[in-house]
Design an enzyme around this catalytic site. Structure first.
Site, PDB file in Angstrom:
ATOM      1  N   GLU A 181       6.581 -48.050 -16.377  1.00 34.68           N
ATOM      2  CA  GLU A 181       6.743 -46.597 -16.298  1.00 34.68           C
ATOM      3  C   GLU A 181       7.486 -46.136 -15.041  1.00 34.68           C
ATOM      4  O   GLU A 181       7.879 -44.973 -14.957  1.00 34.68           O
ATOM      5  CB  GLU A 181       5.364 -45.928 -16.357  1.00 34.68           C
ATOM      6  CG  GLU A 181       4.708 -46.069 -17.728  1.00 34.68           C
ATOM      7  CD  GLU A 181       3.324 -45.464 -17.791  1.00 34.68           C
ATOM      8  OE1 GLU A 181       2.700 -45.275 -16.726  1.00 34.68           O
ATOM      9  OE2 GLU A 181       2.860 -45.170 -18.905  1.00 34.68           O
ATOM     10  N   GLU A 222      -5.089 -67.690 -18.752  1.00 35.48           N
ATOM     11  CA  GLU A 222      -5.526 -67.260 -17.429  1.00 35.48           C
ATOM     12  C   GLU A 222      -6.151 -68.387 -16.607  1.00 35.48           C
ATOM     13  O   GLU A 222      -6.409 -68.224 -15.423  1.00 35.48           O
ATOM     14  CB  GLU A 222      -6.524 -66.112 -17.543  1.00 35.48           C
ATOM     15  CG  GLU A 222      -7.871 -66.470 -18.117  1.00 35.48           C
ATOM     16  CD  GLU A 222      -8.826 -65.292 -18.117  1.00 35.48           C
ATOM     17  OE1 GLU A 222      -9.838 -65.372 -17.404  1.00 35.48           O
ATOM     18  OE2 GLU A 222      -8.553 -64.297 -18.816  1.00 35.48           O
TER      19      GLU A 222
END
Length: 271
Positions: free
Chosen positions: A81, A112
């Site tokens: 953004e 992960e």
């Protein structure tokens, strides 16, 4: 002090399936109200990190967000953004998620747990001493993030983290640890809830304050926003009308000619 996973502790509520919709919503909202207060307590740490990021970015440094699951997705969201909001290249703030882009929509098994992978991905981006690496993990124990922070710090790179637990292994590898203690989740262990909300708030605080410090905002306006749709062109046009006193069509032509509110205003005032 022993490491305690507050974020994994049992919810303060039980028998959730027996509650009415109204009761569920009220209780979730009651817990969410705790997030802003927990974030407020972390402002000194957020400030310390931003203070060190800004001079690095003024010299060409970048921010890398790193996380897995919800935390990784929120990092990618905030990074994505920044270009349209502040008119900077997508290379200024980069979000990396364990498992890559596939993990934005789907769980990637064991992604992960690879302690080496994060640093390898940073190296692929030519990580350097002006950059900053911010790990995001509610638990503070994600190997993908911890390994990247450890290697970054060993190479003289500024490191920070956002976690929902005090004294975590991730914090131990960070120059600045932002510990946002929101307490147990409404659904036990569901860190997409309060922890995720708090992470989004803190990421907003970091990126927005950095961009303002870098001169990407004038007054309170997004004068460098990308003109990617009619709504933003209209918003930019109205900014120019207010600043320069032109009529709407004149302002719109000026905006589209120069590509940003800031450039349009600067060009007009220099004539």
């Amino acid at each position: 002090m022993a490491f305690v996973k507050i974020s994994e502790q049992s919810s303060l509520y039980d028998d959730l399936e027996q509650k009415s919709i109204h009761e569920l919503l009220v209780d979730i909202n009651r817990e969410d109200q705790k997030v802003a207060l927990a974030t407020e307590q972390a402002i000194p740490q957020i400030e310390r990190l931003v203070e060190q990021i800004v001079p690095r970015m003024k010299k060409g440094g970048r921010i890398f967000y790193m996380g897995a699951g919800t935390s990784g997705r929120l990092g990618v969201l905030d990074a994505s953004e920044i270009p349209p909001t502040f008119g900077v290249p997508p290379t200024h703030i980069i979000g990396l998620i364990a498992g890559g882009d596939t993990a934005l929509r789907n769980a990637v098994e064991n992604a992960e747990d690879d302690e080496q992978r994060g640093w390898e991905e940073l190296q692929a981006h030519n990580i350097g001493p002006l950059d900053t690496v911010i790990g995001i993990a509610a638990s503070g124990t994600t190997p993908y993030v911890i390994g990247a922070l450890r290697e970054s710090r060993a190479h003289g790179i500024l490191t920070g983290c956002i976690t929902s637990n005090p004294d975590s292994p991730m914090a131990a590898e960070s120059d600045v640890a932002i510990e946002m203690i929101v307490g147990p989740e409404f659904v036990t262990g569901s860190s997409r809830m309060k922890s995720g909300t708090g992470q989004k708030m803190i990421l907003n605080m970091i990126s927005t304050s950095v961009m303002i410090q870098l001169g990407r905002v004038k007054g309170n306006r997004m004068v460098n926003m990308q003109l990617t749709n009619k709504k933003l062109i209209d918003r930019g046009t109205r900014m120019i009308v207010e600043e320069l006193g032109l009529d709407y069509e004149q302002a719109k032509r000026l905006l589209l000619m120069h590509g940003s509110v800031k450039k349009a205003i600067e060009h007009s005032k220099s004539e």
